[in-house]
Design a protein around this motif. Structure first.
Motif, PDB file in Angstrom:
ATOM      1  N   TRP A 147       0.791  -1.174  -0.326  1.00 43.34           N
ATOM      2  CA  TRP A 147       0.248   0.178   0.496  1.00 43.34           C
ATOM      3  C   TRP A 147       0.681   1.712   0.177  1.00 43.34           C
ATOM      4  O   TRP A 147       1.886   0.780   0.696  1.00 43.34           O
ATOM      5  N   PRO A 148       0.024   2.101  -0.669  1.00 45.48           N
ATOM      6  CA  PRO A 148      -0.720   2.446  -1.569  1.00 45.48           C
ATOM      7  C   PRO A 148      -0.746   1.986  -3.135  1.00 45.48           C
ATOM      8  O   PRO A 148       0.245   2.040  -4.128  1.00 45.48           O
ATOM      9  N   CYS A 149      -1.534   0.713  -3.193  1.00 48.00           N
ATOM     10  CA  CYS A 149      -1.580  -0.425  -4.698  1.00 48.00           C
ATOM     11  C   CYS A 149      -1.966   0.938  -5.296  1.00 48.00           C
ATOM     12  O   CYS A 149      -2.784   2.030  -5.075  1.00 48.00           O
ATOM     13  N   ASP A 150      -1.870   0.408  -6.857  1.00 47.57           N
ATOM     14  CA  ASP A 150      -2.048   1.618  -7.741  1.00 47.57           C
ATOM     15  C   ASP A 150      -3.865   1.754  -7.658  1.00 47.57           C
ATOM     16  O   ASP A 150      -4.415   3.386  -7.722  1.00 47.57           O
ATOM     17  N   PRO A 172      15.715   3.785   2.580  1.00 42.83           N
ATOM     18  CA  PRO A 172      14.941   5.275   2.683  1.00 42.83           C
ATOM     19  C   PRO A 172      13.906   5.756   1.561  1.00 42.83           C
ATOM     20  O   PRO A 172      13.369   6.032   1.216  1.00 42.83           O
ATOM     21  N   SER A 173      14.768   5.312  -0.192  1.00 43.70           N
ATOM     22  CA  SER A 173      14.449   5.047  -0.863  1.00 43.70           C
ATOM     23  C   SER A 173      13.093   4.758  -1.820  1.00 43.70           C
ATOM     24  O   SER A 173      12.351   5.696  -2.296  1.00 43.70           O
ATOM     25  N   GLU A 174      13.368   3.824  -0.892  1.00 41.41           N
ATOM     26  CA  GLU A 174      12.194   2.685  -1.548  1.00 41.41           C
ATOM     27  C   GLU A 174      11.156   3.291  -0.308  1.00 41.41           C
ATOM     28  O   GLU A 174       9.941   3.326  -1.568  1.00 41.41           O
ATOM     29  N   LEU A 175      10.774   3.631   0.595  1.00 40.59           N
ATOM     30  CA  LEU A 175      10.076   3.753   1.462  1.00 40.59           C
ATOM     31  C   LEU A 175       9.358   5.345   0.694  1.00 40.59           C
ATOM     32  O   LEU A 175       8.046   5.851   0.468  1.00 40.59           O
ATOM     33  N   PHE A 176      10.266   6.176   0.062  1.00 39.81           N
ATOM     34  CA  PHE A 176      10.335   7.391  -0.143  1.00 39.81           C
ATOM     35  C   PHE A 176       9.351   7.635  -1.603  1.00 39.81           C
ATOM     36  O   PHE A 176       8.049   7.958  -1.769  1.00 39.81           O
ATOM     37  N   GLU A 177       9.695   6.487  -2.670  1.00 39.51           N
ATOM     38  CA  GLU A 177       8.800   5.956  -4.085  1.00 39.51           C
ATOM     39  C   GLU A 177       7.663   5.406  -3.474  1.00 39.51           C
ATOM     40  O   GLU A 177       6.351   6.292  -4.047  1.00 39.51           O
ATOM     41  N   ARG A 178       6.842   4.655  -2.965  1.00 36.53           N
ATOM     42  CA  ARG A 178       6.322   4.068  -2.561  1.00 36.53           C
ATOM     43  C   ARG A 178       5.468   4.297  -1.537  1.00 36.53           C
ATOM     44  O   ARG A 178       3.880   4.887  -2.364  1.00 36.53           O
ATOM     45  N   ILE A 204       1.121  16.089   1.425  1.00 42.96           N
ATOM     46  CA  ILE A 204       1.308  16.034   2.816  1.00 42.96           C
ATOM     47  C   ILE A 204       0.962  15.117   3.672  1.00 42.96           C
ATOM     48  O   ILE A 204       0.754  13.970   4.712  1.00 42.96           O
ATOM     49  N   VAL A 205      -0.060  14.100   3.289  1.00 41.55           N
ATOM     50  CA  VAL A 205      -1.013  12.989   3.503  1.00 41.55           C
ATOM     51  C   VAL A 205      -0.233  11.943   3.631  1.00 41.55           C
ATOM     52  O   VAL A 205      -0.350  10.940   4.881  1.00 41.55           O
ATOM     53  N   MET A 206       0.441  11.754   2.302  1.00 38.68           N
ATOM     54  CA  MET A 206       0.952  10.266   2.303  1.00 38.68           C
ATOM     55  C   MET A 206       2.590  11.313   3.198  1.00 38.68           C
ATOM     56  O   MET A 206       3.410   8.881   3.642  1.00 38.68           O
ATOM     57  N   TRP A 207       3.128  11.721   3.579  1.00 34.09           N
ATOM     58  CA  TRP A 207       4.223  12.025   4.334  1.00 34.09           C
ATOM     59  C   TRP A 207       3.960  11.151   5.660  1.00 34.09           C
ATOM     60  O   TRP A 207       4.326  10.493   6.141  1.00 34.09           O
ATOM     61  N   ILE A 239       5.414   8.422  -1.057  1.00 34.29           N
ATOM     62  CA  ILE A 239       5.438   9.890  -1.623  1.00 34.29           C
ATOM     63  C   ILE A 239       5.940  10.218  -3.015  1.00 34.29           C
ATOM     64  O   ILE A 239       5.310  11.182  -4.049  1.00 34.29           O
ATOM     65  N   GLY A 240       7.294   9.143  -3.569  1.00 40.40           N
ATOM     66  CA  GLY A 240       7.442  10.342  -4.911  1.00 40.40           C
ATOM     67  C   GLY A 240       6.414   9.814  -6.290  1.00 40.40           C
ATOM     68  O   GLY A 240       6.208  10.684  -7.049  1.00 40.40           O
ATOM     69  N   TRP A 241       5.378   9.348  -6.151  1.00 38.43           N
ATOM     70  CA  TRP A 241       4.725   8.917  -6.757  1.00 38.43           C
ATOM     71  C   TRP A 241       3.142  10.213  -6.724  1.00 38.43           C
ATOM     72  O   TRP A 241       2.630  10.261  -8.019  1.00 38.43           O
ATOM     73  N   THR A 242       3.262  10.889  -5.785  1.00 35.48           N
ATOM     74  CA  THR A 242       2.500  11.979  -5.714  1.00 35.48           C
ATOM     75  C   THR A 242       2.603  13.587  -6.854  1.00 35.48           C
ATOM     76  O   THR A 242       1.553  14.203  -6.460  1.00 35.48           O
ATOM     77  N   HIS A 243       3.789  13.325  -7.295  1.00 37.20           N
ATOM     78  CA  HIS A 243       4.185  15.161  -8.191  1.00 37.20           C
ATOM     79  C   HIS A 243       3.223  15.044  -9.302  1.00 37.20           C
ATOM     80  O   HIS A 243       3.307  14.245 -10.098  1.00 37.20           O
TER      81      HIS A 243
END
Length: 76
Positions: free
Chosen positions: A26-29, A64-70, A46-49, A72-76
């Motif tokens: 999660w978050p899945c597609d 940490p980059s894996e958690l960030f991408e999972r 903000i919510v995903m952070w 937050i990274g997709w929110t841009h």
């Protein structure tokens, strides 16, 4: 404790942080699509952070980059 973001049918299961509906991380597609439709990009990030902050103690240590991408990274 922060409330996990409401993602409709595709909600996070703690402590695994896998989707209750499809079993994917999660978050899945479907959860991402739902959340992106409910919030603007800043609010979503903000919510995903906050959700990432909640997930960190539950999930195994990893880059940490894996958690960030999972979370937050997709929110841009």
């Amino acid at each position: 404790m922060t409330e996990i973001a409401d993602a409709g049918d595709h909600a996070a299961e703690r402590p695994s942080w896998d989707c209750r509906s499809c079993g994917k991380p999660w978050p899945c597609d479907p959860a991402r699509e739902y959340l992106a439709g409910e919030m603007d990009r800043v609010q979503l990030a903000i919510v995903m952070w906050a959700n990432m902050d909640e997930a960190i103690p539950d999930l195994p240590q990893g880059p940490p980059s894996e958690l960030f991408e999972r979370f937050i990274g997709w929110t841009h």
